[in-house]
Design an enzyme around this catalytic site. Structure first.
Site, PDB file in Angstrom:
ATOM      1  N   LYS A 155      -2.067   8.970 -16.219  1.00 39.67           N
ATOM      2  CA  LYS A 155      -2.848   8.961 -14.977  1.00 39.67           C
ATOM      3  C   LYS A 155      -3.029  10.376 -14.413  1.00 39.67           C
ATOM      4  O   LYS A 155      -4.135  10.765 -14.033  1.00 39.67           O
ATOM      5  CB  LYS A 155      -2.135   8.056 -13.958  1.00 39.67           C
ATOM      6  N   THR A 161       0.353   5.833  -7.932  1.00 38.27           N
ATOM      7  CA  THR A 161       0.275   7.069  -8.707  1.00 38.27           C
ATOM      8  C   THR A 161       1.325   8.024  -8.155  1.00 38.27           C
ATOM      9  O   THR A 161       1.195   8.498  -7.026  1.00 38.27           O
ATOM     10  CB  THR A 161      -1.122   7.722  -8.593  1.00 38.27           C
ATOM     11  N   LEU A 168       2.016   1.794  -3.529  1.00 41.48           N
ATOM     12  CA  LEU A 168       2.330   2.639  -2.382  1.00 41.48           C
ATOM     13  C   LEU A 168       1.685   4.008  -2.524  1.00 41.48           C
ATOM     14  O   LEU A 168       1.320   4.411  -3.635  1.00 41.48           O
ATOM     15  CB  LEU A 168       3.857   2.754  -2.278  1.00 41.48           C
ATOM     16  N   PRO A 169       1.573   4.771  -1.423  1.00 37.88           N
ATOM     17  CA  PRO A 169       0.822   6.025  -1.496  1.00 37.88           C
ATOM     18  C   PRO A 169       1.414   7.079  -2.443  1.00 37.88           C
ATOM     19  O   PRO A 169       0.690   7.625  -3.272  1.00 37.88           O
ATOM     20  CB  PRO A 169       0.815   6.528  -0.055  1.00 37.88           C
ATOM     21  N   LYS A 172      -3.326  15.069  -3.908  1.00 36.20           N
ATOM     22  CA  LYS A 172      -1.971  14.646  -4.302  1.00 36.20           C
ATOM     23  C   LYS A 172      -1.866  14.570  -5.828  1.00 36.20           C
ATOM     24  O   LYS A 172      -0.904  15.064  -6.416  1.00 36.20           O
ATOM     25  CB  LYS A 172      -1.671  13.274  -3.698  1.00 36.20           C
TER      26      LYS A 172
HETATM   27  P1  NAD Z   1      -3.093   2.981   1.055  1.00 36.22           P
HETATM   28  O1  NAD Z   1      -2.456   4.030   1.897  1.00 36.22           O
HETATM   29  O2  NAD Z   1      -4.373   2.369   1.511  1.00 36.22           O
HETATM   30  O3  NAD Z   1      -2.057   1.753   0.835  1.00 36.22           O
HETATM   31  C1  NAD Z   1      -0.679   1.930   0.674  1.00 36.22           C
HETATM   32  C2  NAD Z   1       0.039   0.907   1.560  1.00 36.22           C
HETATM   33  O4  NAD Z   1       1.460   1.092   1.407  1.00 36.22           O
HETATM   34  C3  NAD Z   1      -0.264   1.088   3.048  1.00 36.22           C
HETATM   35  O5  NAD Z   1      -0.765  -0.122   3.585  1.00 36.22           O
HETATM   36  C4  NAD Z   1       1.103   1.464   3.661  1.00 36.22           C
HETATM   37  O6  NAD Z   1       1.298   0.959   4.955  1.00 36.22           O
HETATM   38  C5  NAD Z   1       2.050   0.820   2.666  1.00 36.22           C
HETATM   39  N1  NAD Z   1       3.408   1.383   2.680  1.00 36.22           N
HETATM   40  C6  NAD Z   1       3.807   2.683   2.742  1.00 36.22           C
HETATM   41  N2  NAD Z   1       5.158   2.760   2.701  1.00 36.22           N
HETATM   42  C7  NAD Z   1       5.617   1.484   2.618  1.00 36.22           C
HETATM   43  C8  NAD Z   1       6.913   0.909   2.516  1.00 36.22           C
HETATM   44  N3  NAD Z   1       8.034   1.664   2.519  1.00 36.22           N
HETATM   45  N4  NAD Z   1       7.023  -0.436   2.432  1.00 36.22           N
HETATM   46  C9  NAD Z   1       5.906  -1.217   2.432  1.00 36.22           C
HETATM   47  N5  NAD Z   1       4.649  -0.742   2.524  1.00 36.22           N
HETATM   48  C10 NAD Z   1       4.505   0.598   2.602  1.00 36.22           C
HETATM   49  O7  NAD Z   1      -3.246   3.620  -0.407  1.00 36.22           O
HETATM   50  P2  NAD Z   1      -4.149   3.072  -1.617  1.00 36.22           P
HETATM   51  O8  NAD Z   1      -5.495   3.703  -1.584  1.00 36.22           O
HETATM   52  O9  NAD Z   1      -4.016   1.585  -1.689  1.00 36.22           O
HETATM   53  O10 NAD Z   1      -3.405   3.767  -2.862  1.00 36.22           O
HETATM   54  C11 NAD Z   1      -2.174   3.274  -3.365  1.00 36.22           C
HETATM   55  C12 NAD Z   1      -1.853   4.038  -4.637  1.00 36.22           C
HETATM   56  O11 NAD Z   1      -2.874   3.805  -5.609  1.00 36.22           O
HETATM   57  C13 NAD Z   1      -1.777   5.566  -4.449  1.00 36.22           C
HETATM   58  O12 NAD Z   1      -0.719   6.084  -5.206  1.00 36.22           O
HETATM   59  C14 NAD Z   1      -3.130   6.040  -4.967  1.00 36.22           C
HETATM   60  O13 NAD Z   1      -3.072   7.379  -5.478  1.00 36.22           O
HETATM   61  C15 NAD Z   1      -3.399   5.038  -6.070  1.00 36.22           C
HETATM   62  N6  NAD Z   1      -4.812   4.848  -6.391  1.00 36.22           N
HETATM   63  C16 NAD Z   1      -5.724   4.716  -5.386  1.00 36.22           C
HETATM   64  C17 NAD Z   1      -7.055   4.543  -5.705  1.00 36.22           C
HETATM   65  C18 NAD Z   1      -8.113   4.410  -4.624  1.00 36.22           C
HETATM   66  O14 NAD Z   1      -9.306   4.476  -4.936  1.00 36.22           O
HETATM   67  N7  NAD Z   1      -7.743   4.213  -3.366  1.00 36.22           N
HETATM   68  C19 NAD Z   1      -7.464   4.476  -7.048  1.00 36.22           C
HETATM   69  C20 NAD Z   1      -6.505   4.572  -8.040  1.00 36.22           C
HETATM   70  C21 NAD Z   1      -5.172   4.759  -7.697  1.00 36.22           C
END
Ligand code: NAD
Length: 300
Positions: free
Chosen positions: A170, A95, A64-65, A245
């Site tokens: 992280k 994260t 999740l975000p 963030k």
């Molecule tokens: P994203 O926003 O694309 O995906 C998160 C998903 O969670 C979304 O589809 C959203 O609709 C869903 N969501 C939010 N609240 C919800 C709930 N209550 N119930 C169910 N679903 C819910 O984000 P992302 O890029 O996939 O990143 C996810 C995590 O991974 C973050 O913490 C980010 O910092 C970390 N991260 C991302 C990357 C990257 O390159 N994108 C790399 C490493 C770590």
């Protein structure tokens, strides 16, 4: 093994697809229907809530975000805590603030449910190729129980310490990477101002004390590293808003620990300003474009 996967976005989508490729049965939930549809196309069964996904699952994975989304997904109405059976294990791969991981673990423990934090590094490419680095915080036996599922999503699984320790690793890493991208951008703007070839400067620095992974692999200046985001119009990669963030999580952690920080808060403000100027969903190395010289360049 039956896995509930909550949060099937940019990272969760391909991570879930790799679990399915390795023959795990996955039930998915996301609040955004389009994200859930993509998970179904990858072979998951759709659930109507996080609780429904968690019901009957051996393992719950969340991606999740941010901290507030994690707390809502676990303890909000229809959350994981309503569905997960006593004795089962939850793995949060988002994260987030390590103190929130500990709070979630504590609240689940009261229901007889175990929890580990397992944030990832390696971006969307790593998620697609199942080469993510996964930093894990939790009890050793819980980490071992989750290991087959983690191994389907990543190549390097490092047990850092107790619950929250994965998040600590992280945010420490992203503090350094976030600061480095600003520092590299500033340095190359100075080189450019003097008309010195950025390719040559890159060669010099790569053999000198200023060398950094960010410059070698994610060079903020376009055209110097073939597969960098900058060379591809700053398509993420890792978005400015996510880096903002993560550096913010480090700044908040330091405040809680009463540790003075100078460089990270400055970098956080650069990302925040870049975001408010429309770069939030671009790669974080796009801060380089934001740090361009003033048009009225008379020195004062
Ligand atoms: P994203 O926003 O694309 O995906 C998160 C998903 O969670 C979304 O589809 C959203 O609709 C869903 N969501 C939010 N609240 C919800 C709930 N209550 N119930 C169910 N679903 C819910 O984000 P992302 O890029 O996939 O990143 C996810 C995590 O991974 C973050 O913490 C980010 O910092 C970390 N991260 C991302 C990357 C990257 O390159 N994108 C790399 C490493 C770590």
């Amino acid at each position: 093994m039956k896995i509930a996967f909550v949060g099937t976005g940019t990272m969760g989508g391909p991570m879930l697809a790799n679990l399915i490729k390795k023959s795990f049965a996955v039930t998915a939930y996301d609040v955004v229907p389009a994200a859930l549809d993509r998970a179904v196309q990858a072979g998951a069964t759709a659930a109507g809530s996080a609780a429904e996904a968690a019901r009957g699952a051996d393992l719950v994975v969340t991606m999740l975000p941010s901290s507030s989304h994690v707390e809502t997904a676990y303890f909000g109405k229809g959350g994981v805590a309503e569905g997960v059976a006593s004795g089962k294990l939850c793995v949060d791969m988002s994260t987030i603030d390590p103190t929130v991981s500990r709070r979630v673990a504590e609240a689940l423990r009261a229901k007889g449910v175990r929890f580990i934090d397992a944030p990832v590094s390696g971006g969307v490419g790593g998620a697609e190729k199942a080469t993510l680095a996964i930093m894990v915080g939790g009890e050793a036996r819980d980490v071992e129980e989750a290991r087959p599922a983690l191994a389907a999503m990543g190549a390097n699984i490092i047990h850092v310490g107790p619950v929250g320790a994965g998040e600590v690793a992280k945010i420490c890493n992203n503090l350094i990477a976030g600061v480095a991208a600003v520092a590299v951008s500033e340095a190359f703007r100075i080189a450019e101002g003097f008309g010195v070839d950025p390719k040559v400067i890159t060669e010099v620095i790569s053999k000198s004390s200023g060398n950094t992974w960010v410059m070698e692999h994610m060079h903020p200046v376009p055209g110097l590293v073939a597969r960098s985001a900058s060379t591809n119009e700053y398509r993420p990669g890792f978005m400015t808003d996510l880096m903002c963030k993560d550096v913010g999580l480090a700044v908040d952690a330091a405040r809680g620990l009463r540790i003075p920080l100078f460089v990270a808060p400055a970098a956080q403000q650069v990302y925040r300003l870049a975001s408010s100027h429309g770069l939030g969903r671009k790669d974080f190395t796009s801060v380089y474009t934001f740090l361009k010289p003033s048009a009225e360049n008379a020195p004062v």
